[in-house]
Structure formats: structure tokens, C-alpha cells
Write a protein that holds these residues in place. Sequence first.
Motif, mmCIF file in Angstrom:
data_model
loop_
_atom_site.group_PDB
_atom_site.id
_atom_site.type_symbol
_atom_site.label_atom_id
_atom_site.label_comp_id
_atom_site.label_asym_id
_atom_site.label_seq_id
_atom_site.Cartn_x
_atom_site.Cartn_y
_atom_site.Cartn_z
ATOM 1 N N PHE A 262 8.210 -54.769 43.211
ATOM 2 C CA PHE A 262 8.076 -55.381 44.537
ATOM 3 C C PHE A 262 9.252 -54.992 45.425
ATOM 4 C CE2 PHE A 262 8.508 -58.895 47.561
ATOM 5 C CZ PHE A 262 7.246 -58.849 48.138
ATOM 6 N N VAL A 263 10.461 -55.073 44.892
ATOM 7 C CA VAL A 263 11.654 -54.730 45.678
ATOM 8 C C VAL A 263 11.649 -53.250 46.058
ATOM 9 C CG1 VAL A 263 14.170 -54.534 45.567
ATOM 10 C CG2 VAL A 263 13.051 -56.620 44.787
ATOM 11 N N VAL B 115 10.954 -49.020 50.298
ATOM 12 C CA VAL B 115 10.208 -47.899 50.890
ATOM 13 C C VAL B 115 9.704 -48.275 52.284
ATOM 14 C CG1 VAL B 115 8.093 -46.514 50.705
ATOM 15 C CG2 VAL B 115 9.553 -46.833 48.710
ATOM 16 N N ALA B 116 9.204 -49.488 52.431
ATOM 17 C CA ALA B 116 8.719 -49.935 53.745
ATOM 18 C C ALA B 116 9.851 -49.967 54.769
ATOM 19 C CB ALA B 116 8.071 -51.313 53.625
ATOM 20 N N VAL B 117 11.008 -50.469 54.375
ATOM 21 C CA VAL B 117 12.155 -50.520 55.288
ATOM 22 C C VAL B 117 12.596 -49.105 55.669
ATOM 23 C CG1 VAL B 117 14.602 -51.136 55.429
ATOM 24 C CG2 VAL B 117 12.957 -52.790 54.535
ATOM 25 N N LEU B 118 12.651 -48.212 54.697
ATOM 26 C CA LEU B 118 13.027 -46.826 54.982
ATOM 27 C C LEU B 118 12.051 -46.171 55.949
ATOM 28 C CD1 LEU B 118 14.130 -45.554 51.460
ATOM 29 C CD2 LEU B 118 15.600 -45.998 53.440
ATOM 30 N N TYR B 119 10.768 -46.461 55.785
ATOM 31 C CA TYR B 119 9.762 -45.886 56.677
ATOM 32 C C TYR B 119 9.894 -46.438 58.096
ATOM 33 C CZ TYR B 119 5.333 -44.815 58.863
ATOM 34 O OH TYR B 119 4.388 -44.381 59.749
ATOM 35 N N PHE B 120 10.003 -47.750 58.218
ATOM 36 C CA PHE B 120 10.032 -48.363 59.538
ATOM 37 C C PHE B 120 11.355 -48.146 60.267
ATOM 38 C CE2 PHE B 120 6.505 -50.937 57.724
ATOM 39 C CZ PHE B 120 5.534 -50.487 58.608
ATOM 40 N N THR B 121 12.414 -47.797 59.555
ATOM 41 C CA THR B 121 13.675 -47.450 60.220
ATOM 42 C C THR B 121 13.758 -45.961 60.522
ATOM 43 O OG1 THR B 121 14.819 -47.228 58.094
ATOM 44 C CG2 THR B 121 14.969 -49.367 59.215
ATOM 45 N N ILE C 84 0.620 -49.047 45.427
ATOM 46 C CA ILE C 84 0.246 -49.200 44.015
ATOM 47 C C ILE C 84 1.169 -50.199 43.329
ATOM 48 C CG2 ILE C 84 0.174 -47.996 41.782
ATOM 49 C CD1 ILE C 84 -0.772 -45.500 43.382
ATOM 50 N N PHE C 85 2.471 -50.125 43.615
ATOM 51 C CA PHE C 85 3.420 -51.067 43.033
ATOM 52 C C PHE C 85 3.111 -52.503 43.454
ATOM 53 C CE2 PHE C 85 7.416 -48.312 42.056
ATOM 54 C CZ PHE C 85 6.707 -47.678 41.057
ATOM 55 N N ILE C 86 2.783 -52.711 44.722
ATOM 56 C CA ILE C 86 2.451 -54.061 45.196
ATOM 57 C C ILE C 86 1.193 -54.568 44.500
ATOM 58 C CG2 ILE C 86 1.655 -55.386 47.202
ATOM 59 C CD1 ILE C 86 4.583 -54.908 47.371
ATOM 60 N N LEU C 87 0.181 -53.722 44.400
ATOM 61 C CA LEU C 87 -1.075 -54.136 43.758
ATOM 62 C C LEU C 87 -0.883 -54.452 42.274
ATOM 63 C CD1 LEU C 87 -3.625 -51.651 45.363
ATOM 64 C CD2 LEU C 87 -3.432 -54.108 45.779
ATOM 65 N N CYS D 121 -0.557 -53.115 34.695
ATOM 66 C CA CYS D 121 -0.340 -51.698 34.963
ATOM 67 C C CYS D 121 -1.297 -50.920 34.061
ATOM 68 C CB CYS D 121 1.106 -51.297 34.668
ATOM 69 S SG CYS D 121 1.410 -49.552 34.969
ATOM 70 N N PRO D 122 -2.254 -50.193 34.632
ATOM 71 C CA PRO D 122 -3.238 -49.482 33.823
ATOM 72 C C PRO D 122 -2.635 -48.375 32.960
ATOM 73 C CG PRO D 122 -3.706 -49.217 36.174
ATOM 74 C CD PRO D 122 -2.506 -50.069 36.062
#
Length: 67
Positions: free
Chosen positions: A14-15, A20-26, A43-46, A53-54
Motif C-alpha cells: 500500500f505504501v 508511486v502516486a505521489v511521484l506521478y502527481f508531482t 495491482i498492489f492496491i488490489l 497474491c495470485p
Amino acid sequence: MKKNMGTIDRLIRFVSAIVVAVLYFTGNISGTAAIVLGVIAVIFILTSSIRLCPLYPVLGISTAKKK
């Protein structure tokens, strides 16, 4: 299906997805790297939300607490 992810494993996934989201939005990542890391983050969030984890059963791994 049997849950195979422990709390620490879920937290790390999750972290890392949030990072990754913060890096993208910045604007620190873009292009192909942003797409690939974005897909991995989703995939990590799901997998952390359903605690499954399959890939773990294929590799014989389980980070869940044993009963």
C-alpha cells in the motif's frame, strides 16, 4: 480462496503504491515508467485490499499468520 498476505506485506504494498502516486502527481515520473509503475501500483492496491497474491501459491509463499 485462502488469504496469503500478512499485515506487513499489505502495508508495504500500500505504501509503495502511494509513493508511486505521489511521484506521478508531482511530475517526478512520466511516460512509460509512469504507466508501468502505475499498473504495478494498481495491482498492489488490489492484492493488498483482498489479502491475496495470485503469484504466492505458485512460488509456495505465504506471509499470512499461520493458525
